[in-house]
Design a protein around this motif. Structure first.
Motif, PDB file in Angstrom:
ATOM      1  N   UNK A 143      49.969  30.998  -5.300  1.00 57.27           N
ATOM      2  CA  UNK A 143      51.255  30.375  -4.975  1.00 57.27           C
ATOM      3  C   UNK A 143      51.282  29.837  -3.545  1.00 57.27           C
ATOM      4  N   UNK A 144      50.746  30.639  -2.615  1.00 57.15           N
ATOM      5  CA  UNK A 144      50.805  30.220  -1.212  1.00 57.15           C
ATOM      6  C   UNK A 144      49.896  29.020  -0.956  1.00 57.15           C
ATOM      7  N   UNK A 147      51.709  25.938  -3.974  1.00 57.94           N
ATOM      8  CA  UNK A 147      53.087  25.586  -3.630  1.00 57.94           C
ATOM      9  C   UNK A 147      53.283  25.545  -2.134  1.00 57.94           C
ATOM     10  N   UNK A 172      48.613  27.192 -17.546  1.00 58.96           N
ATOM     11  CA  UNK A 172      49.416  27.537 -16.380  1.00 58.96           C
ATOM     12  C   UNK A 172      48.607  28.194 -15.260  1.00 58.96           C
ATOM     13  N   UNK A 175      50.607  29.814 -12.323  1.00 54.89           N
ATOM     14  CA  UNK A 175      51.569  30.906 -12.444  1.00 54.89           C
ATOM     15  C   UNK A 175      51.091  32.111 -11.632  1.00 54.89           C
ATOM     16  N   UNK A 176      52.051  32.717 -10.973  1.00 55.64           N
ATOM     17  CA  UNK A 176      51.776  33.854 -10.095  1.00 55.64           C
ATOM     18  C   UNK A 176      50.966  34.942 -10.800  1.00 55.64           C
ATOM     19  N   UNK A 183      55.391  43.417  -2.869  1.00 54.23           N
ATOM     20  CA  UNK A 183      55.889  43.554  -4.244  1.00 54.23           C
ATOM     21  C   UNK A 183      55.000  44.488  -5.061  1.00 54.23           C
ATOM     22  N   UNK A 190      54.985  46.332 -12.695  1.00 52.24           N
ATOM     23  CA  UNK A 190      55.335  44.937 -13.006  1.00 52.24           C
ATOM     24  C   UNK A 190      54.202  44.024 -12.551  1.00 52.24           C
ATOM     25  N   UNK A 194      52.081  41.418 -14.986  1.00 52.34           N
ATOM     26  CA  UNK A 194      51.966  39.976 -14.754  1.00 52.34           C
ATOM     27  C   UNK A 194      50.490  39.580 -14.659  1.00 52.34           C
TER      28      UNK A 194
ATOM     29  N   UNK B  29      59.355  31.678 -21.866  1.00 48.29           N
ATOM     30  CA  UNK B  29      58.620  30.625 -21.153  1.00 48.29           C
ATOM     31  C   UNK B  29      58.089  29.574 -22.118  1.00 48.29           C
ATOM     32  N   UNK B  30      57.765  30.005 -23.313  1.00 53.66           N
ATOM     33  CA  UNK B  30      57.261  29.049 -24.313  1.00 53.66           C
ATOM     34  C   UNK B  30      58.367  28.072 -24.717  1.00 53.66           C
ATOM     35  N   UNK B  33      61.393  27.260 -20.819  1.00 53.87           N
ATOM     36  CA  UNK B  33      60.739  26.670 -19.661  1.00 53.87           C
ATOM     37  C   UNK B  33      60.016  25.378 -20.051  1.00 53.87           C
ATOM     38  N   UNK B  37      60.784  21.583 -18.665  1.00 52.89           N
ATOM     39  CA  UNK B  37      59.769  20.746 -18.023  1.00 52.89           C
ATOM     40  C   UNK B  37      59.685  19.383 -18.708  1.00 52.89           C
ATOM     41  N   UNK B 322      58.127  35.033 -12.916  1.00 52.87           N
ATOM     42  CA  UNK B 322      57.185  35.973 -13.543  1.00 52.87           C
ATOM     43  C   UNK B 322      57.762  37.386 -13.648  1.00 52.87           C
ATOM     44  N   UNK B 323      58.606  37.760 -12.700  1.00 48.31           N
ATOM     45  CA  UNK B 323      59.175  39.107 -12.731  1.00 48.31           C
ATOM     46  C   UNK B 323      60.253  39.198 -13.808  1.00 48.31           C
ATOM     47  N   UNK B 325      60.538  37.456 -16.422  1.00 46.28           N
ATOM     48  CA  UNK B 325      59.910  37.344 -17.741  1.00 46.28           C
ATOM     49  C   UNK B 325      59.220  38.638 -18.169  1.00 46.28           C
ATOM     50  N   UNK B 326      59.065  39.560 -17.256  1.00 41.42           N
ATOM     51  CA  UNK B 326      58.490  40.867 -17.595  1.00 41.42           C
ATOM     52  C   UNK B 326      59.561  41.944 -17.767  1.00 41.42           C
ATOM     53  N   UNK B 365      56.837  33.887  -5.242  1.00 41.81           N
ATOM     54  CA  UNK B 365      55.842  32.908  -5.682  1.00 41.81           C
ATOM     55  C   UNK B 365      56.347  31.477  -5.543  1.00 41.81           C
ATOM     56  N   UNK B 367      58.138  29.728  -7.753  1.00 43.47           N
ATOM     57  CA  UNK B 367      58.335  28.980  -9.001  1.00 43.47           C
ATOM     58  C   UNK B 367      59.805  28.611  -9.176  1.00 43.47           C
ATOM     59  N   UNK B 370      60.884  25.575  -7.296  1.00 44.42           N
ATOM     60  CA  UNK B 370      60.292  24.379  -7.869  1.00 44.42           C
ATOM     61  C   UNK B 370      61.162  23.803  -8.989  1.00 44.42           C
TER      62      UNK B 370
END
Lengths: 242, 467
Positions: A143-144, A147, A172, A175-176, A183, A190, A194, B29-30, B33, B37, B322-323, B325-326, B365, B367, B370
């Motif tokens: 990401x850093x 983005x 993707x 994606x993070x 975190x 979590x 991910x 997300x499927x 999201x 987009x 991402x968080x 979504x979990x 992150x 996202x 964005x």
């Protein structure tokens, strides 16, 4: 570029230093092979990022100030760590808004600090390093790096010139991975969940090597892969190119 | 709704272990999201539109008093009544008083996060008033006795199977498989309620100041019915929802449905201007607009956080986080979840200290930023919130343990010798660390750090020489 020897600094952040020194060595070898004179100062330890991101401005300022004074000579600073470069480039100014002298220094440093692949491709105009690697590789956009710095074509351009390497893009890639610094310390479950999704998408490409420009993501991903007993391994871009 | 934000850790662990929730979240997300987009790719200049939207929202926030006065003037001119509510309790009281004085027995409600924020249903139910949620998602969670887990899709945490069982158990419906059948069943159940309702309560997506209009986007038609069938319509919303003119609305209108559900426009758009006029056959006889502050003017006054109020509640940041979504929405412990929830909750709830976990419930992150249609710099605000929690006593000081850890880490990393010694000690314990560090994102340290490698030390020595 001038014909004369270019003299630059290689900034090796604490995570590369302690956990993946090979990534630092790879960067060093590549830069030297390009005819650079590379300075490395062991005085440089941490850019302050984890403190800044945790709202600990006092510690962040102290570490940022040290970094500023380690690189006063006006030469380019190159680092194989996208997040540290992003910290210096996008957040140092914010730390010194009330200190004009340090503010000037941080602006100066921001303007000449580069992420490794960015430096090679954008500044030096080099993509072919004559490297070779056997196998399929997939690229994780940190990401850093993507983005934050807007760097994503550069590492791919470098990988495209590696003999024997087949780059397979995952779904993707931007994606993070779930690391996120503090975190993952606070919420390891979590963060792990991910990362496991990321690993799954990486494996779907048929590649078992994940590469990238930010060591923290790669360490986190590899750690989770081990836990999953997955064949995935991670290599920093410089480990492949060097 | 009573906040339980301090339980983020516990709630998120539970969420990770809930297979139904994980199944439900996987679809987001499927679907949402990806659709968002796609909808943005169709726009000729999405970036330009987002910038325009951001400017509109900022302009409103910089002149909020002016536009709110204009709005009140125009709503009143059209025959509606504006009620100002400083906090949740006074907003509830306004609606309760209206309901009691009009002898209301039955209320139909459109989806409204602000009504969740103020706990409106509980208040009305305590007075013996029957409140029924008419948005399908809200209807489902009301039946289940739960709270919304998403700004736009309140029942997004439920699987199709769970909903079928819920309808079977609570309403005596046959066990259904197809979403269409379940929707038809809910619609038939709700239709009777619409016809018998004494009051309709909705939120508002936007308020157009120059026209005194309430703007509502929806896909099910339930809001259209809630605002036009019952004799009284009450819209409850936050003071920040105002926009200056129709023209400004036309910009935001292109972004809200696209960001929320990937639609160019939602199936229904209601532009409501006051109660029914003499010649009009449809509409409510009475219209009331309740404008809630509840901490918003405090946010407005804080330069660092003001942009949080740009939010138009599209939920796009949730669908890409991402968080979120979990762990889903309930882990965040209050009405607003996901990235924007972590931004708003600490600023809106009574005791900010209890929400101190939320700004950390993110990988930063980016996202979210964005996709945000009004370009809220969510990661920046989250970092700033972390700073408040760390430094500002008004936000509740960090624990001594935490402060100690950061102090220690700062000292070690700030001193090369200390750092190297710490590294040496850590390396002595490598075998132990290998087996003990199972929860850590990092492996044990490498045998030789970069700084002690031959190449690095040779380079340092050479660096001292002249060229």
């Amino acid at each position: 570029m001038k014909r004369s020897i270019m003299r630059i600094h290689l900034l090796i952040p604490c995570l590369v230093d302690q956990f993946r020194p090979r990534a630092g060595l790879g960067a060093l070898n590549i830069l030297r092979s390009l005819g650079m004179h590379v300075d490395y100062t062991p005085e440089q330890v941490c850019c302050g990022q984890p403190f800044y991101k945790s709202g600990r401005m006092k510690e962040a300022r102290a570490l940022a100030r040290k970094t500023l004074f380690n690189y006063l000579d006006g030469r380019p600073v190159v680092s194989p760590s996208g997040s540290c470069v992003n910290m210096i480039r996008r957040h140092y100014e914010e730390l010194f808004l009330n200190e004009p002298h340090l503010l000037n220094l941080s602006r100066d440093l921001s303007a000449r600090t580069y992420e490794f692949s960015e430096f090679l491709v954008r500044v030096l105009g080099v993509t072919d390093l004559g490297a070779s690697f056997r196998g399929k590789v997939t690229f994780h956009d940190s990401c850093q790096v993507r983005r934050g710095l807007g760097v994503f074509n550069e590492p791919r351009a470098l990988l495209a010139r590696v003999a024997g390497l087949e780059l397979r893009e995952m779904e993707r890639p931007d994606e993070c991975c779930g690391f996120g610094g503090v975190f993952s310390a606070r919420y390891p479950r979590i963060a792990g969940a991910i990362a496991r999704d990321k690993i799954e998408r990486a494996l779907n490409t048929g590649a078992s090597t994940i590469t990238g420009c930010e060591i923290s993501c790669l360490l986190h991903i590899e750690r989770q892969a081990k836990r999953m007993v997955s064949p995935v391994r991670t290599l920093h871009l410089t480990e492949i190119l060097g | 709704m009573k906040p339980s934000c301090e339980l983020f850790d516990t709630l998120s662990r539970k969420a990770l272990e809930d297979p139904h929730l994980q199944e439900a979240l996987r679809g987001i997300d499927k679907r949402l999201r990806a659709m968002r987009d796609e909808a943005f790719q169709e726009l000729p200049d999405a970036e330009g539109l987002r910038n325009q939207a951001r400017r509109i929202r900022d302009h409103v926030l910089d002149n909020l008093d002016t536009y709110l006065e204009r709005l009140e003037e125009n709503v009143t001119r059209l025959g509606g009544t504006v009620h100002w509510a400083e906090d949740a309790a006074s907003a509830r009281k306004v609606v309760e008083d209206l309901a009691v004085s009009r002898g209301v027995n039955s209320v139909v409600k459109g989806k409204s996060m602000v009504s969740e924020e103020i706990g409106l249903n509980e208040g009305l139910e305590a007075l013996g008033i029957d409140v029924v949620e008419t948005d399908l998602g809200e209807f489902i969670i009301q039946l289940a006795g739960e709270t919304p887990s998403h700004i736009v899709g309140p029942a997004i945490h439920k699987t199709r199977r769970q909903i079928a069982e819920l309808f079977h158990r609570e309403l005596g419906a046959p066990l259904m498989d197809e979403p269409e059948d379940m929707t038809r069943f809910a619609r038939e159940t709700l239709r009777k309620r619409f016809l018998g309702a004494d009051m309709g309560i909705t939120g508002a997506n936007f308020l157009v100041a120059s026209a005194g209009a309430v703007v509502l986007f929806e896909n099910e038609g339930n809001i259209r019915l809630s605002t036009t069938l019952p004799p009284v319509h009450v819209a409850v919303t936050g003071i920040e929802k105002v926009v200056p003119t129709w023209e400004d609305l036309s910009v935001l209108m292109q972004l809200l449905p696209r960001s929320a559900t990937g639609q160019k426009l939602s199936t229904y758009v209601s532009l409501l201007m006051g109660p029914k006029r003499k010649m009009e056959p449809d509409g409510a006889d009475e219209f009331h607009l309740v404008l809630l502050d509840n901490g918003r003017s405090r946010i407005l006054g804080d330069g660092e956080f003001r942009e949080s109020l740009r939010c138009i509640r599209c939920g796009a940041c949730l669908n890409t986080c991402p968080v979120y979504l979990k762990v889903g929405g309930h882990a965040y412990g209050w009405v607003y979840s996901g990235p924007i929830g972590s931004v708003l909750t600490p600023q809106l709830i009574q005791d900010p200290h209890s929400a101190s976990a939320l700004p950390y419930a993110t990988t930063l992150c980016g996202a979210c930023a964005e996709v945000c249609p009004v370009k809220i710099d969510i990661p920046r605000i989250l970092t700033a919130l972390r700073r408040r929690y760390a430094e500002d006593p008004a936000w509740g000081p960090a624990s001594w343990t935490e402060r100690g850890i950061f102090y220690l880490a700062g000292t070690i990393l700030g001193d090369r010798r200390l750092y190297e010694t710490t590294g040496r000690i850590a390396r002595m314990f490598r075998p132990v660390l290998e087996s003990r560090l199972t929860g850590s994102p990092f492996p044990p340290p490498a045998k030789t750090p970069f700084r002690h490698s031959r190449a690095a030390t040779a380079q340092t020595e050479k660096g001292g020489e002249s060229e």
